[in-house]
Scaffold this motif. Structure first.
Motif, short mmCIF file in Angstrom:
data_model
loop_
_atom_site.label_atom_id
_atom_site.label_comp_id
_atom_site.label_asym_id
_atom_site.label_seq_id
_atom_site.Cartn_x
_atom_site.Cartn_y
_atom_site.Cartn_z
N GLY A 9 -22.52 -43.90 -21.20
CA GLY A 9 -21.11 -44.27 -21.19
C GLY A 9 -20.11 -43.16 -20.89
N SER A 10 -20.55 -42.14 -20.19
CA SER A 10 -19.61 -41.07 -19.83
C SER A 10 -19.92 -40.66 -18.40
N THR A 11 -18.91 -40.31 -17.63
CA THR A 11 -19.13 -40.00 -16.21
C THR A 11 -18.65 -38.61 -15.81
N ARG A 12 -18.03 -37.88 -16.73
CA ARG A 12 -17.42 -36.61 -16.29
C ARG A 12 -18.48 -35.56 -15.97
N PRO A 13 -18.18 -34.62 -15.06
CA PRO A 13 -19.12 -33.52 -14.78
C PRO A 13 -19.36 -32.74 -16.07
N GLY A 14 -20.61 -32.42 -16.35
CA GLY A 14 -20.94 -31.66 -17.57
C GLY A 14 -21.06 -32.53 -18.81
N ARG A 15 -21.06 -33.84 -18.61
CA ARG A 15 -21.13 -34.78 -19.75
C ARG A 15 -22.41 -34.60 -20.58
N LYS A 16 -22.31 -34.97 -21.87
CA LYS A 16 -23.46 -34.87 -22.77
C LYS A 16 -24.26 -36.17 -22.78
N ALA A 17 -23.67 -37.26 -22.36
CA ALA A 17 -24.27 -38.58 -22.51
C ALA A 17 -25.69 -38.71 -21.94
N THR A 82 -22.04 -43.58 -26.30
CA THR A 82 -20.62 -43.36 -26.05
C THR A 82 -20.09 -42.06 -26.66
N PRO A 83 -19.27 -41.35 -25.89
CA PRO A 83 -18.54 -40.23 -26.48
C PRO A 83 -17.31 -40.78 -27.20
N GLU A 84 -16.64 -39.93 -27.95
CA GLU A 84 -15.34 -40.34 -28.50
C GLU A 84 -14.25 -39.58 -27.75
N TYR A 85 -13.40 -40.33 -27.08
CA TYR A 85 -12.25 -39.76 -26.39
C TYR A 85 -10.99 -40.31 -27.05
N ASN A 86 -10.22 -39.44 -27.67
CA ASN A 86 -8.96 -39.87 -28.30
C ASN A 86 -9.14 -41.12 -29.18
N HIS A 87 -10.12 -40.99 -30.08
CA HIS A 87 -10.40 -42.03 -31.09
C HIS A 87 -10.82 -43.37 -30.49
N ALA A 88 -11.37 -43.36 -29.29
CA ALA A 88 -11.84 -44.59 -28.65
C ALA A 88 -13.07 -44.25 -27.81
N GLY A 115 -19.47 -36.91 -31.38
CA GLY A 115 -18.13 -36.33 -31.40
C GLY A 115 -17.96 -35.51 -32.66
N GLY A 116 -16.73 -35.08 -32.91
CA GLY A 116 -16.45 -34.26 -34.09
C GLY A 116 -16.69 -35.04 -35.38
N THR A 117 -16.44 -36.34 -35.33
CA THR A 117 -16.69 -37.18 -36.52
C THR A 117 -17.77 -38.22 -36.17
N SER A 145 -23.32 -35.54 -34.55
CA SER A 145 -22.20 -34.63 -34.79
C SER A 145 -22.22 -33.46 -33.81
N LEU A 146 -21.08 -33.17 -33.24
CA LEU A 146 -20.99 -32.00 -32.35
C LEU A 146 -21.30 -30.72 -33.13
N PHE A 147 -21.14 -30.75 -34.46
CA PHE A 147 -21.36 -29.56 -35.30
C PHE A 147 -22.84 -29.35 -35.62
C1 FMN Z 1 -10.35 -36.69 -23.21
C2 FMN Z 1 -11.15 -36.28 -24.41
C3 FMN Z 1 -10.76 -36.69 -25.66
C4 FMN Z 1 -11.51 -36.36 -26.78
N1 FMN Z 1 -11.15 -36.87 -28.00
C5 FMN Z 1 -11.97 -36.69 -29.05
C6 FMN Z 1 -11.71 -37.36 -30.27
O1 FMN Z 1 -10.75 -38.09 -30.42
N2 FMN Z 1 -12.56 -37.16 -31.31
C7 FMN Z 1 -13.67 -36.38 -31.19
O2 FMN Z 1 -14.43 -36.26 -32.15
N3 FMN Z 1 -13.96 -35.72 -30.04
C8 FMN Z 1 -13.13 -35.86 -28.97
N4 FMN Z 1 -13.42 -35.26 -27.78
C9 FMN Z 1 -14.60 -34.40 -27.71
C10 FMN Z 1 -15.78 -35.17 -27.12
O3 FMN Z 1 -16.37 -36.02 -28.09
C11 FMN Z 1 -16.83 -34.20 -26.58
O4 FMN Z 1 -16.19 -33.38 -25.61
C12 FMN Z 1 -18.01 -34.91 -25.95
O5 FMN Z 1 -18.90 -33.96 -25.48
C13 FMN Z 1 -17.58 -35.78 -24.78
O6 FMN Z 1 -18.68 -36.54 -24.28
P1 FMN Z 1 -19.28 -36.30 -22.81
O7 FMN Z 1 -19.66 -34.85 -22.78
O8 FMN Z 1 -20.50 -37.16 -22.70
O9 FMN Z 1 -18.23 -36.65 -21.83
C14 FMN Z 1 -12.66 -35.55 -26.65
C15 FMN Z 1 -13.06 -35.11 -25.36
C16 FMN Z 1 -12.32 -35.48 -24.26
C17 FMN Z 1 -12.78 -35.03 -22.90
#
Ligand code: FMN
Length: 186
Positions: A9-17, A82-88, A115-117, A145-147
């Motif tokens: 569920g993520s498409t950005r370059p360098g994504r973790k998905a 799915t990653p978490e981007y801005n709480h979604a 993500g962070g949480t 957890s990213l941590f």
């Molecule tokens: C646009 C954006 C918004 C993000 N918002 C959150 C967030 O709200 N909460 C969180 O825990 N991590 C947030 N992150 C950190 C991502 O969870 C983390 O960068 C993750 O590696 C993204 O997934 P991806 O690498 O597969 O794209 C955000 C990252 C991006 C790029």
């Protein structure tokens, strides 16, 4: 055999998905109760939703939609990574979901988020979207957890107990995907 698609569920370059999805795929492959496939939304080159008719009508005018539709229709259930981007969830995944309608209905879904949480808010967001699409979302979910599950917040090194969470989530997705089969055959 129940067919489950693991959706990246993520498409950005360098994504973790992709690393997370491949790890889940390898765990699922060891089971004998499911046929599992990795589905990368990036492979479908979906633009921002560009279909003139509502997905509910199933009148697709683009090849990218037809290819995406055929792939999603082929599964009994899904695991969304799915990653978490801005709480979604990511915009890319929400956009890919919005392209279709009937393909999702009366199926089951589970989530692997990070993500962070532990991606908890991304999953809550996706549960609301799935409810509208009549997808039964299972309770068990995998929160990474990213941590603690990524080294230096980048290299995926999941804690050992996470494998158990993947199987607990798959148990429910596979059971519910099977249970809903009579509704899909109507
Ligand atoms: C646009 C954006 C918004 C993000 N918002 C959150 C967030 O709200 N909460 C969180 O825990 N991590 C947030 N992150 C950190 C991502 O969870 C983390 O960068 C993750 O590696 C993204 O997934 P991806 O690498 O597969 O794209 C955000 C990252 C991006 C790029």
């Amino acid at each position: 055999m129940t067919r489950i698609g693991i959706i990246i569920g993520s498409t950005r370059p360098g994504r973790k998905a992709p690393a997370v999805a491949k790890w889940a795929y390898d765990i699922a492959q060891k089971r004998n109760d499911t046929e599992i496939e990795l589905v990368d939304i990036a492979d479908f080159n979906l633009p921002l939703l560009d279909e003139p008719m509502p997905a509910m009508l199933g009148q697709y005018s683009h090849d990218h939609t037809r290819a995406w539709s055929a792939k999603i229709a082929s599964f009994d259930g899904y695991v969304f990574v799915t990653p978490e981007y801005n709480h979604a969830t990511s915009g890319a995944l929400k956009n890919a979901i919005d392209f279709l309608y009937h393909e999702w209905i009366n199926k089951a879904a589970g989530f692997i988020a990070y993500g962070g949480t532990m991606g908890a808010r991304a999953v809550e967001n996706l549960r609301l979207v799935m409810a509208e699409l009549q997808v039964a979302t299972v309770r068990a979910q995998v929160g990474l957890s990213l941590f603690t599950d990524f080294e230096n917040f980048s290299v995926f090194k999941p804690a050992e107990m996470q494998q158990k969470s993947v199987n607990a989530m798959l148990d429910q997705v596979i059971a519910w995907s099977g249970a809903l089969k009579p509704l899909r055959n109507k």
